[in-house]
Design a protein around this motif. Structure first.
Motif, PDB file in Angstrom:
ATOM      1  N   UNK A  73       0.831  -1.207   0.000  1.00 13.10           N
ATOM      2  CA  UNK A  73       0.000   0.000   0.000  1.00 13.10           C
ATOM      3  C   UNK A  73       0.865   1.257   0.000  1.00 13.10           C
ATOM      4  N   UNK A  74       2.013   1.195   0.659  1.00 15.19           N
ATOM      5  CA  UNK A  74       2.900   2.357   0.670  1.00 15.19           C
ATOM      6  C   UNK A  74       3.513   2.597  -0.705  1.00 15.19           C
TER       7      UNK A  74
ATOM      8  N   UNK B  21       0.036  -4.055 -10.609  1.00 11.77           N
ATOM      9  CA  UNK B  21      -1.111  -3.776  -9.742  1.00 11.77           C
ATOM     10  C   UNK B  21      -2.042  -4.969  -9.572  1.00 11.77           C
ATOM     11  N   UNK B  22      -2.263  -5.731 -10.626  1.00  7.85           N
ATOM     12  CA  UNK B  22      -3.166  -6.872 -10.502  1.00  7.85           C
ATOM     13  C   UNK B  22      -2.583  -7.924  -9.571  1.00  7.85           C
ATOM     14  N   UNK B  23      -1.275  -8.186  -9.679  1.00  4.80           N
ATOM     15  CA  UNK B  23      -0.626  -9.140  -8.766  1.00  4.80           C
ATOM     16  C   UNK B  23      -0.684  -8.627  -7.334  1.00  4.80           C
ATOM     17  N   UNK B  24      -0.493  -7.318  -7.155  1.00  5.66           N
ATOM     18  CA  UNK B  24      -0.564  -6.731  -5.814  1.00  5.66           C
ATOM     19  C   UNK B  24      -1.973  -6.854  -5.252  1.00  5.66           C
ATOM     20  N   UNK B  25      -2.975  -6.610  -6.083  1.00  5.37           N
ATOM     21  CA  UNK B  25      -4.365  -6.741  -5.622  1.00  5.37           C
ATOM     22  C   UNK B  25      -4.671  -8.159  -5.179  1.00  5.37           C
ATOM     23  N   UNK B  26      -4.104  -9.143  -5.871  1.00 10.41           N
ATOM     24  CA  UNK B  26      -4.347 -10.528  -5.486  1.00 10.41           C
ATOM     25  C   UNK B  26      -3.722 -10.831  -4.121  1.00 10.41           C
TER      26      UNK B  26
ATOM     27  N   UNK C 276      -0.078  -1.543   9.667  1.00 12.35           N
ATOM     28  CA  UNK C 276      -0.870  -2.717  10.046  1.00 12.35           C
ATOM     29  C   UNK C 276      -2.246  -2.305  10.558  1.00 12.35           C
ATOM     30  N   UNK C 277      -2.308  -1.205  11.303  1.00 12.63           N
ATOM     31  CA  UNK C 277      -3.588  -0.713  11.814  1.00 12.63           C
ATOM     32  C   UNK C 277      -4.524  -0.301  10.682  1.00 12.63           C
ATOM     33  N   UNK C 278      -3.963   0.281   9.626  1.00 10.62           N
ATOM     34  CA  UNK C 278      -4.776   0.671   8.471  1.00 10.62           C
ATOM     35  C   UNK C 278      -5.397  -0.564   7.825  1.00 10.62           C
ATOM     36  N   UNK C 279      -4.617  -1.626   7.691  1.00  9.10           N
ATOM     37  CA  UNK C 279      -5.129  -2.851   7.070  1.00  9.10           C
ATOM     38  C   UNK C 279      -6.273  -3.433   7.897  1.00  9.10           C
TER      39      UNK C 279
ATOM     40  N   UNK D 141      -3.273   5.933   1.426  1.00  7.40           N
ATOM     41  CA  UNK D 141      -1.953   6.361   0.960  1.00  7.40           C
ATOM     42  C   UNK D 141      -1.047   6.475   2.174  1.00  7.40           C
ATOM     43  N   UNK D 142      -0.338   5.391   2.467  1.00 10.29           N
ATOM     44  CA  UNK D 142       0.489   5.352   3.666  1.00 10.29           C
ATOM     45  C   UNK D 142       1.667   6.309   3.555  1.00 10.29           C
ATOM     46  N   UNK D 143       1.982   6.943   4.686  1.00 14.21           N
ATOM     47  CA  UNK D 143       3.101   7.874   4.731  1.00 14.21           C
ATOM     48  C   UNK D 143       2.621   9.305   4.845  1.00 14.21           C
ATOM     49  N   UNK D 144       3.538  10.232   4.954  1.00 14.97           N
ATOM     50  CA  UNK D 144       3.169  11.645   5.011  1.00 14.97           C
ATOM     51  C   UNK D 144       2.971  12.132   6.431  1.00 14.97           C
ATOM     52  N   UNK D 145       2.509  13.370   6.553  1.00 11.75           N
ATOM     53  CA  UNK D 145       2.325  13.994   7.858  1.00 11.75           C
ATOM     54  C   UNK D 145       1.004  13.605   8.499  1.00 11.75           C
ATOM     55  N   UNK D 146       0.642  14.332   9.548  1.00 12.08           N
ATOM     56  CA  UNK D 146      -0.563  13.996  10.300  1.00 12.08           C
ATOM     57  C   UNK D 146      -1.249  15.271  10.788  1.00 12.08           C
ATOM     58  N   UNK D 147      -2.544  15.389  10.492  1.00 15.29           N
ATOM     59  CA  UNK D 147      -3.355  16.491  11.018  1.00 15.29           C
ATOM     60  C   UNK D 147      -4.604  15.878  11.644  1.00 15.29           C
ATOM     61  N   UNK D 148      -4.465  15.490  12.912  1.00 19.93           N
ATOM     62  CA  UNK D 148      -5.566  14.817  13.601  1.00 19.93           C
ATOM     63  C   UNK D 148      -6.735  15.767  13.788  1.00 19.93           C
TER      64      UNK D 148
END
Length: 393
Positions: free
Chosen positions: A121-122, A132-137, A227-230, A274-281
């Motif tokens: 996902x990252x 992408x198709x192999x990743x989706x599987x 892992x939490x996102x998944x 979209x994993x990564x980047x900053x955070x604005x809670x």
């Protein structure tokens, strides 16, 4: 009788690797093949360093996709899947194999697991079309495994909690739950009459197809929360399949993305992150507040390590506003099997002062947590029991 000393020597030889060739003998046969597979990962120097030199091995997987694919096939043959998953994760980290995961043949060789999904996902935004198709599987395989693990327990726990929460205290005679009524009134037992005088009647809740609770899942998609996102994506899809709940899923970094309309397909949900980047809670909570129209029938679940890149004071004020309005607010530092990651202790303490404990939760405990939230039980006590159980293991 088994030669224990020989077996011990064999095991120590496998643990120590090539350094033990001289005192304990060179590993041969299947042991030799297993040893070579481990040596390629754990005895290597920099990625790409080469061949055996004297008695010191500096084997490595290098940058060759075919060589890595063969190695992945070898470890799946020699080791159980739980060990394979650890070795794959170590290889991605130690040997910088992330780039090679963009090759379809590599994805066909890996053992699918939650952490591999997080890595894929990252890479979603840079992944070539041919991959992408192999990743989706790979992602779909893991999603199906997680659904088998969590779906039945989640539905049972929440349905039971909703039924209990809907019981009425002024039922008609035909709707009285006599077993619970007697239990609730045992303190009113009259010894002279040898009976219980019920002061409070407990009735069965009426079955309804109406939405009884609104659930908003607000998930931090910074890199440390992979892992939490998944798990959150799969749980959100399961909750969305229950007609008694109205479920919304929001993911955020410095921007906010509403994935609610994709909850019928958790694979699409995960590829929408979209994993990564900053955070604005603060911004994410502000968006989540707009989704809440029935505060006392709403559960707001924030899943984040609480490292705030936005306005901290506003974030805390918004949480206080929600709790004051009657929203059941839950803050999870992680929703994964690994426990709590690094997190902002000051923000966790500030939330606790508002009566909102922040704690890590395993996927197996999440259904019970949601049931407790539905029934508006004390989540501080729930968190304490969860942490006590974790420390006792």
């Amino acid at each position: 009788m088994t030669d224990l000393s020989g077996e011990r020597a064999r095991r120590w030889r496998m643990v120590l690797g090539g350094a033990a060739d001289e005192p304990l003998g060179k590993a041969e046969g299947r042991d030799g093949q297993m040893d070579a597979a481990m040596a390629a990962l754990y005895d290597s120097g920099a990625p790409g360093e080469g061949e055996t030199t004297g008695s010191k091995r500096s084997a490595g997987l290098g940058g060759s996709a075919p060589k890595v694919a063969r190695w992945l096939g070898d470890i799946r043959e020699y080791f159980p899947s739980t060990v394979v998953q650890v070795m794959q994760s170590d290889a991605i980290e130690r040997l910088d194999l992330t780039r090679l995961l963009l090759e379809p043949e590599m994805l066909a060789a890996v053992e699918p697991d939650v952490h591999l999904v997080g890595t894929l996902l990252s890479l979603n935004r840079v992944m070539p079309a041919k991959t992408k198709e192999a990743a989706r599987q790979v992602v779909r395989t893991v999603v199906e495994q997680l659904e088998k693990r969590i779906t039945q327990k989640t539905r049972a726990a929440i349905s039971g909690a909703l039924n209990r929460a809907s019981r009425i205290n002024r039922p008609r005679h035909a709707d009285i739950d006599w077993d619970r009524t007697i239990r609730a009134n045992l303190k009113h037992y009259q010894a002279g009459l040898r009976t219980v005088i019920p002061e409070r009647l407990v009735g069965y809740g009426r079955r309804t197809t109406a939405v009884q609770r609104d659930v908003v899942l607000c998930v931090d998609q910074s890199g440390s929360m992979a892992a939490s996102v998944v798990f959150s994506g799969v749980f959100a899809a399961v909750l969305a399949s229950m007609r008694s709940l109205r479920t919304s899923l929001v993911v955020f970094d410095t921007a906010v993305v509403d994935l609610t309309d994709q909850l019928s397909d958790p694979v699409e949900v995960l590829f929408g992150t979209q994993l990564g980047g900053g955070t604005d809670i603060n911004r994410a909570i502000a968006y989540g507040q707009q989704l809440i129209t029935r505060p006392r029938d709403s559960i707001f679940v924030l899943i984040s390590d609480l490292y705030e890149g936005g306005v901290r004071e506003q974030m805390l004020r918004r949480v206080a506003e929600m709790t004051a309005a009657g929203v059941q607010v839950v803050v999870l530092l992680a929703l994964s099997d690994e426990g709590a990651p690094a997190y902002d202790h000051d923000n966790a303490a500030a939330l606790a002062a508002l009566g909102v404990p922040a704690f890590a939760c395993t996927p197996d405990a999440f259904p019970d947590l949601m049931a407790a939230a539905v029934e508006r039980r004390d989540l501080v006590a729930f968190a304490a029991r969860l942490e006590s159980g974790a420390s006792g293991n």
